[in-house]
Each structure stands twice: as C-alpha cells, then as structure tokens.
Design an enzyme around this catalytic site. Structure first.
Site, short mmCIF file in Angstrom:
data_model
loop_
_atom_site.label_atom_id
_atom_site.label_comp_id
_atom_site.label_asym_id
_atom_site.label_seq_id
_atom_site.Cartn_x
_atom_site.Cartn_y
_atom_site.Cartn_z
N HIS A 39 -1.33 27.71 73.81
CA HIS A 39 -0.21 26.91 74.50
C HIS A 39 -0.40 27.36 76.23
O HIS A 39 0.46 26.74 77.06
CB HIS A 39 1.15 27.22 74.02
N LYS A 91 12.61 20.53 83.86
CA LYS A 91 11.84 21.51 83.12
C LYS A 91 12.06 22.72 83.48
O LYS A 91 12.92 23.06 84.38
CB LYS A 91 10.30 21.18 83.50
N ARG A 92 11.73 23.86 82.71
CA ARG A 92 11.68 25.11 83.13
C ARG A 92 11.56 25.32 84.55
O ARG A 92 10.62 24.62 85.11
CB ARG A 92 11.21 25.93 82.09
N LYS A 148 5.29 25.38 88.06
CA LYS A 148 5.77 24.15 88.21
C LYS A 148 6.09 23.48 89.46
O LYS A 148 6.36 22.27 89.66
CB LYS A 148 6.82 23.99 87.23
N THR A 172 5.19 17.95 78.17
CA THR A 172 5.50 16.84 77.26
C THR A 172 6.55 16.05 78.06
O THR A 172 6.81 14.67 77.84
CB THR A 172 6.29 17.24 75.83
N LYS A 226 7.65 11.82 78.06
CA LYS A 226 8.77 11.25 77.84
C LYS A 226 9.21 10.13 78.90
O LYS A 226 9.89 9.48 78.77
CB LYS A 226 9.97 12.17 77.60
C1 LIG Z 1 10.57 17.98 76.97
C2 LIG Z 1 11.57 18.99 77.17
C3 LIG Z 1 11.02 20.17 77.93
C4 LIG Z 1 9.36 20.10 78.41
O1 LIG Z 1 9.46 19.48 79.66
P1 LIG Z 1 7.89 19.88 80.62
O2 LIG Z 1 8.14 19.03 81.62
O3 LIG Z 1 6.81 19.47 79.77
O4 LIG Z 1 8.06 21.28 81.01
C5 LIG Z 1 11.74 20.99 78.10
N1 LIG Z 1 12.94 21.15 77.72
C6 LIG Z 1 13.65 20.18 77.33
C7 LIG Z 1 15.00 20.03 76.83
C8 LIG Z 1 12.90 19.08 76.80
O5 LIG Z 1 13.49 17.95 76.21
#
Ligand SMILES: *Cc1c(COP(=O)(O)O)cnc(C)c1O
Length: 838
Positions: free
Chosen positions: A379, A570-571, A576, A678, A682
C-alpha cells in the site's frame, strides 16, 4: 411524528404472532413486532423512557436477527460444497455505521422506515444514533470494509480477520484552530452487531526463549517457552451481501488474561498481582495506533499484529482439522490468506511455526503450503512507512519467529545467489534482515518472499513497485507481480449516501448499477437531455444544502449551495498537500482584497481530515486551514465570493454527507506518493470533477473520464524524480514567482494568526528551504489549472456534462470489479449460491 403506538398490537392481536417471523420476517409488520419485542426483552426499558437510541438498538438487533439464518446457511453451504474461502487479514477495518447499510443490503429500508413510523419514530433520527466503529485510520481500513461488502455481494465465501480495538481512531475537535484528540469510546453503549464467541478462543505466546529437544521419534525439534501467554476471544459481525443470501463474517479478536495464570497468583494470596496481569493482557487490544507517526518500533504494536494474526491462523487451522475431506496439506486449496499491507505479515513466520513446530511437517512441505496460501498487497512506497522492526526488540518478543525468519532467509538468499551469481550487493539488498543503521527485520521482504502473489493498488503504483522498492524481487519472480486497482462499494458510497442520485439513476437506467456499475455508461445517452441535466443539478444542490446544514450545526459556518463546492477530505499529510490548496485560497483572498469589485465565481473550500497526534507539520497545516478560514469567513470584502470550512472529525459518517456535495474533487498529492486513493473514486462516482496530479488511481480516473473531463496539473512522477536528482531548490521557485512569494510572506506576517509571526514559521520555512513534496514546484501549474476550473464553472451546462460523464464512466472503480480480479487472479475463489430452507 404523531400517533405514537404503545405496545405491540397487530391487526389480529388475539392470535399469537408467529415466533419465527419475529426473528426473520421482512415486512413492516414483522419488523415492528421485532422492534417492540427487543425493546421489551433485550433493551429492558419501560415504554415511557424510550428514546431514539433505544429504537436504534432494538432495530439493529432485529436486523441482526434477520442476517443470522443467512449467516449460518453461508458457512454451511461453503463447507458442504468444499469451497475455497478468502481470509482478508487486516489490522484495520473502517466499517462505518452498519444499520443503514444492512437495511439496504437486505432490501428492507422502506419496511424499517414504516415500522419505525408506526412507533412514532423517524428512521433518519434513529440511524443518526449509531456510533461509528472507527477501527481504522483512513483509506487502507476503508478499503478492507469495501472489500468485505463486495465479497458478500459477489457470493464469495470470506472471513475478515482483525482486531477489536476498545478505542478506535480518536475523535477530532478543534480548540483555537488546533486539533484536539478525544478518546473514541465506541463500545460505551454496547455493540448490537457483534456476537461474542467466548468459546472461540486461542492462546498467544509472547517473549521468552526457545530450546531444542529430541521428540519421541528421535528428531531434533524446537519449542518456545514464552514469558507471557494471552488469550484471544472472537467477536463476530455479520457481513450481509446486497440482494443475496450470502452473509460472511468479520471476526475481530479481543485480548483477555489467561485464567490459570491469574489463579496461580490468587492461590499465593497476591490478589492485586492477578488483577494486574489482567490489566496488561487486555492492553493488547485497547487502542488503534494512528499511522503517519514518525516514531516507529513500538513493542505493543508488534504484539497487536502478532496477536490477531496468531488467533486467525489458529482458527483457520482449527477449521481445517474439522474438515472430513481435507487435511492441512490441502490448506492452499481451501483458504486464501491475503495480507492487507505488511501489518499481518508476521503470519508467514507464524504459519511456518504452526506447520513445522506444532504439526511436525517437513520444512519444504510447510514452505510450499505457506507460499501457495499467502498473497500480499503493498500500500505504500514511502520509505518511512515500510515496516521494519529493530532486531533486538523482535528477538525479545518473538524469539522462535526470528529463528524461522533466519532459516527462510538462509534458503531464500541461496536462491538469489544461484540466480545472480557473484551479485553480493543484490543479496544484501534483498535480505529479510536490514543491516544499515542497526539491524532490522524487513516486513515487506518477509511478506514478498512468503507470498505467491504480490500486488500494488493502482496501475502506476504497481509499476513503481516493480521499479523501486520491490525491483530486485520482481527481477527474481516477475510472474508473482500484478496490479489490482482499488475500488469502492457503490452500495454505501452512492445508494446509501446519495439517495437523490440513486432515485434518478434507478429511474433513468434501472437499478442494475448497484451490482453492475458499468451500467452507469447508460447515462451517456441522456447527457445532453436538458431535463435530465436540470434534475442532476437539483440533486447536487440538495446535497450541498444538506452539507451546509451539517456545517452550520457543527461549526457555525453556512455555505451557499449555489456556489462551487471545492472539497479536499482525507488524512492530513504533507504528501497529500492540503497546504498547496491553502496557498491557492490565500492567492484568491489577496486578489479580492486588492480589487474588491473583482468578478469571481464564488467558491466554498471544504476540508476534512485527521492528523496523526504526533505529526508536527500536519497539525500545523490544520491550524493554518482554520486560521485562514477564520480570516476569510469574517471579512465581508472577501466572503461574498469565498468561504472556507473545516469539517471536524472526518469519518465514514460525515463522508456520507461530503462526497455527494462536491463539485470539485481535490486529488493533489505529489506524483508518485499516493498509492491509489479511494476518496478520488467516491467523488467521481458522485459526479465531482477532479483537479489532480498524475498520481495513484487519478491516472486511471482521467483515462476513464476522458482528459477533457479532468483538470490535470503538476509534475509527473518521473519529472519529480528527475528534479530531485538534479537537486531541487524551492528557493528558486519562490524567487521566480512574485505571487507565491507574496502568499508565503502573508502567512509569515501574522495576517491569519492575530499578528503571531511564529506559529506558521516552521511550515513556511519548510516550504521555502526543504519542501520535500514539491509544493513550490507545482504551485504555478496548480493555480493556472484552478483558473481553468473557474472558467469552466462559468458554463454551467458544460460543467453538468462533465459531472454526468464522470459518474457515467466511474464503473471501473467499483470494489466489485477489484474483488472479481482478486478472486480470479490471486485467490481462485468462486461464487457459492446460498439458499435458505423454509
Ligand atoms: C475514503 C476514505 C478515506 C480515504 O481517502 P483518500 O482521499 O483516498 O485518502 C479516508 N477516510 C475516510 C473516512 C474515507 O471514507
């Protein structure tokens, strides 16, 4: 709600209700009966004292009942038919709230809504009572949860194995703009979804030493004399597939003290020492470690990993022992064990220990079984995130496993020498034991050597894996490597979280998209239909209004749903690059201040995400976003055209409100650093247009959407590497760009920090003089791209077209597609149709 009904009268209240229907019936009447039954017999509260959270628990228990027959039939069917089972080993499962998803997958949302309404309750209010099981940090844990949903929906027998953390990811609040971490006591009111299985328990050894002995057949063997023994107890959560009877299971292990040890202390009268042993044993599954912590090598973390992996493998071996038609040597034909990153990779050595030490298999036979059973998903390429355990800590914790790893390594390095004679440096590079800067055990190497299949999580990431961190391994075993681009479940991230869009899709293309996401392509036929576009925009506006209401209630910021919603959730991490977005926001702020009459398309900038508690820079980025938000939102000269909002405590629950409300999706990581992402998927699924770099799955998102429906900027991965090789100097980019200089100077001046010139100095100094993630190098390209976004937004029809085409072309990013690939290429696990006997 009016006409509150007390008691449980059915129309034919004289006749006793069919008891089986109270547990299994799927219509509103049966559900209502079941809810009142659980309120009385499981919750045990007088009717007058009932609140929505009691109805939540009663409905959750009623829904759990309805999954039980499926659950039992699923295990029975796959055992009867001798079908292979996938075991997904993951230290994290970020499941999110379960009630709404289970109602959806069982097809009883309307029935549950009616049942509650007849009891004077509102389904949405009841759904909001569910505490989030936050047993993960972010993308990796959420991926595991999406994969469980797809495995069940695709009728593949599967078990998720993980840790039942008593405290999940911390709850985030802000104080004076700084992140505050609060403990997440998600089990405080009990957990209606899980079933404790105290009889499913295993002992896990820890520490101590090994000794050799001669067994009854005269062979030399090794036994492990541990310092400590901990008991693991199973808690099972049902994982119901959508529209099928398949119901898999998530088994989470919880640590307990071993009674006999405590009893020993009792007998000597040392009551308190007995209780203390309980306290330390149970610490093992107490808390989830936040990732992205700079400091590594925590012994308790290694214990957590070993603890859950050992329990899981013992469980699998136990199931094998119970099979009439197979023995342990058939393990690879009956179970696939997938390592979600290196966190469970100690499993390779643990399975060898069980097979060789406990089951007395010959080494070669045990190794054949192990490699044929394990698969490894990588990952990350970030060097600081690759797990390495200091050798001495490892020896002191898992002495037998270190011996086994040495033996695996000895045989493996012989193979390397045979393939590459005389290549001494290659042998050093590939060793399971790292020698530079203190000896370490390299867990990624252990996972790779012990697996027949190794995959990355997006096309670019898998290519980089083969060219960088696992290059030597790829050259030895090219056939073991493949790509499995991540996916997300359309059930949770579209049907459940965007009911408006779900309705429009069902009306336009039918509801087959829920399990065949490629059918969204059907939207291309209506992309130019003005009525359809209007409906599309109305839904997006309603979703923005919903998010605005939530923000108003939580942080007191109201956003105009006619504005563009530009979202990055995101984190929080330097790679990022949330700070790159902040620089652009400050640039817009400066433009508006310089020219109060400036015509500018109004935009709401929304952020969300947690920083690891020990991550200094990330916490300062949060403070900066909140500081800029305070300044911008409080200044009428600019807030007519821009606002900034930081959603506190981003989690799956708030994600449901956020992704569907986005017009623009920010995916702006330094190229080569985000393995897949991911969140990007979404957003796309929900009709957001992406502004992004060629990183992770963004590359494939752009390929699918078409370059004309994606806003691309920034250096490519190879340009990033070239620039670093040439000696990147952020100073040069700052010197060459007056606007960037002005933006950085404004942060330094205290403009956003009430005159405090110190608080952001570490951030700005880092950008000016080090800038490891090339924010300054990509600034000009990003700002230019944002200007193209702003121009495109002006033509609302053209924008709607882009939005619709993004959704229409998002089919590839279903976790159903990803799981089908894993099942076909790595696990060899086929579908099993589960039926219920009446
Ligand atoms: C999808 C998701 C992430 C991952 O987000 P990235 O933009 O891919 O880093 C992190 N936290 C939550 C709650 C999510 O639903």
């Amino acid at each position: 709600m009016t006409d509150v009904v007390q008691g449980s009268e059915r129309p034919d209240s004289s006749a006793p209700a069919d008891p089986s229907h109270v547990r299994t019936g799927l219509d509103a009447e049966d559900l209502r009966e079941a809810i009142t039954d659980h309120l009385r017999y499981s919750i045990g509260r007088p009717a007058a004292a009932l609140r929505p959270e009691h109805y939540y628990r009663a409905l959750a228990l009623a829904v759990r009942d309805r999954m039980q027959d499926n659950r039992v039939a699923s295990t029975q069917t796959s055992l009867d038919l001798g079908k292979k089972v996938t075991c997904y080993l993951s230290a994290e499962f970020l499941m999110g709230p379960q009630l709404g998803n289970n109602l959806l997958n069982l097809g009883i949302e309307d029935a549950a809504g009616s049942a509650l309404a007849s009891l004077g309750q509102d389904l949405d209010e009841v759904l909001a009572c569910e505490p989030e099981p936050g047993l993960g940090n972010g993308g990796l844990g959420r991926l595991a949860a999406c994969y469980l949903d797809s495995l069940a929906t695709l009728e593949r027998p599967a078990i998720g194995y993980g840790i039942r953390y008593e405290f999940g990811i911390f709850r985030q609040e802000f104080s004076d703009g700084w992140q505050i971490e609060l403990t997440d006591n998600w089990l405080a009111n009990g957990n209606p979804w899980e079933i404790a299985k105290p009889d499913v328990n295993y002992l896990v050894n820890w520490g101590g030493h090994t000794e050799q002995y001669v067994d009854d057949s005269g062979a030399l063997r090794v036994r492990w004399l541990p310092r400590q023994v901990i008991k693991g107890v199973a808690y099972d959560t049902p994982i119901q597939g959508y529209g099928v009877h398949t119901c898999n299971v998530l088994t989470l292990w919880s640590a307990r003290a071993v009674e006999s040890f405590a009893l020993d202390a009792f007998n000597t009268g040392d009551y308190y020492r007995a209780v203390e042993s309980e306290v330390t044993s149970e610490t093992v599954t107490k808390v989830l470690y936040p990732n992205d912590e700079p400091e590594a090598g925590k012994r308790l973390r290694l214990l957590q990993q070993y603890f859950f992996v050992s329990c899981s493998l013992q469980h699998v071996v136990h199931i094998m022992d119970d099979l009439a038609d197979a023995s342990l040597v058939d393990l690879p034909e009956r179970f696939a064990l997938q390592l979600n990153d290196t966190h469970p990779s100690i499993g390779v050595a643990e399975l060898m220990r069980i097979l060789v030490d406990e089951r007395r298999l010959a080494w070669d036979e045990a190794w054949r079984i192990t490699v044929a059973t394990f698969g490894y998903t990588n990952h990350t390429l970030l060097p600081e995130a690759l797990e390495k355990w200091p050798l001495e800590l490892f020896r002191d914790s898992l002495p037998r496993h270190l011996e086994i790893i040495y033996e695996i390594n000895r045989r493996f390095l012989d193979e390397v020498r045979a393939h590459f004679p005389g290549d001494v440096d290659r042998v050093r590079r590939m060793s399971l034991i790292g020698e530079d800067g203190g000896k370490t055990v390299r867990m990624a190497h252990l996972a790779t050597v012990g697996s027949h299949a190794i995959n990355g999580v997006a096309a670019l990431h898998s290519d980089l894996l083969k060219a960088s961190v696992l290059k030597d391994f790829y050259e030895l075993w090219p056939e073991r490597f493949s790509n499995k681009t991540n996916g997300v479940t359309p059930r949770r991230f579209l049907a459940l979280s965007n009911p408006g869009l779900r309705g429009l899709l069902d009306r336009t293309i039918g509801d087959g998209w829920l399990t065949h996401l490629d059918r969204l392509r059907g939207l291309e036929d209506v992309v130019d239909d003005p009525d359809f576009r209007r409906e599309w925009r109305d839904i997006k506006r309603a979703n923005k209004f919903r998010l605005s209401n939530y923000l108003h209630a939580t942080i007191g910021v109201e956003l105009d749903p006619t504005w563009m919603f530009d979202i990055q959730v995101k984190r929080i991490h330097e790679y990022k690059r949330q700070h790159l977005s902040v620089l652009h926001i400050i640039r817009q702020y400066l433009r508006l201040k310089a020219d109060p009459g400036l015509e500018i398309a109004p935009r709401a900038y929304v952020f969300g995400g947690k920083a690891a508690p020990g991550y200094f820079m990330a916490k300062r980025i949060i403070k900066l976003i909140n500081a800029v938000a305070e300044t911008v939102n409080g200044d009428p000269e600019v807030n007519r055209a821009m606002k900034v909002a930081f959603v506190p405590n981003f989690n799956v629950q708030s994600a449901h409100l956020i992704y569907p409300a986005a017009n623009l999706s920010e995916q702006i990581s330094t190229a080569g650093k985000e393995a897949s992402g991911t969140g990007n998927m979404k957003f796309m699924l929900n009709g957001a247009v992406t502004i992004g770099t060629l990183d992770g799955a963004n590359v494939e998102i752009r390929d699918e959407a078409g370059p004309e429906n994606f806003f691309l900027f920034g250096l490519t991965e190879s340009e990033v590497e070239q620039l670093k090789r040439d000696g990147y100097r952020p100073e040069d980019y700052v010197a060459a760009n007056e606007e960037l200089r002005t933006v950085l100077d404004l942060i330094s001046s205290g403009q956003f920090s009430h005159g405090d010139t110190e608080v952001f100095r570490p951030l700005v100094d880092n950008l000016r003089h080090d800038d490891p993630f090339l924010v300054c190098a990509d600034y000009a390209s990003y700002v230019e791209c944002q200007d193209r976004v702003a121009a495109a937004w002006q033509d609302r029809d053209a924008w709607s077209r882009m939005s619709i085409l993004n959704t229409a072309r998002s089919g590839k990013f279903s976790s159903d597609r990803a799981i089908t690939e894993y099942c076909d290429d790595i696990w060899n696990v086929g579908p099993v149709t589960v039926t219920l006997q009446d």
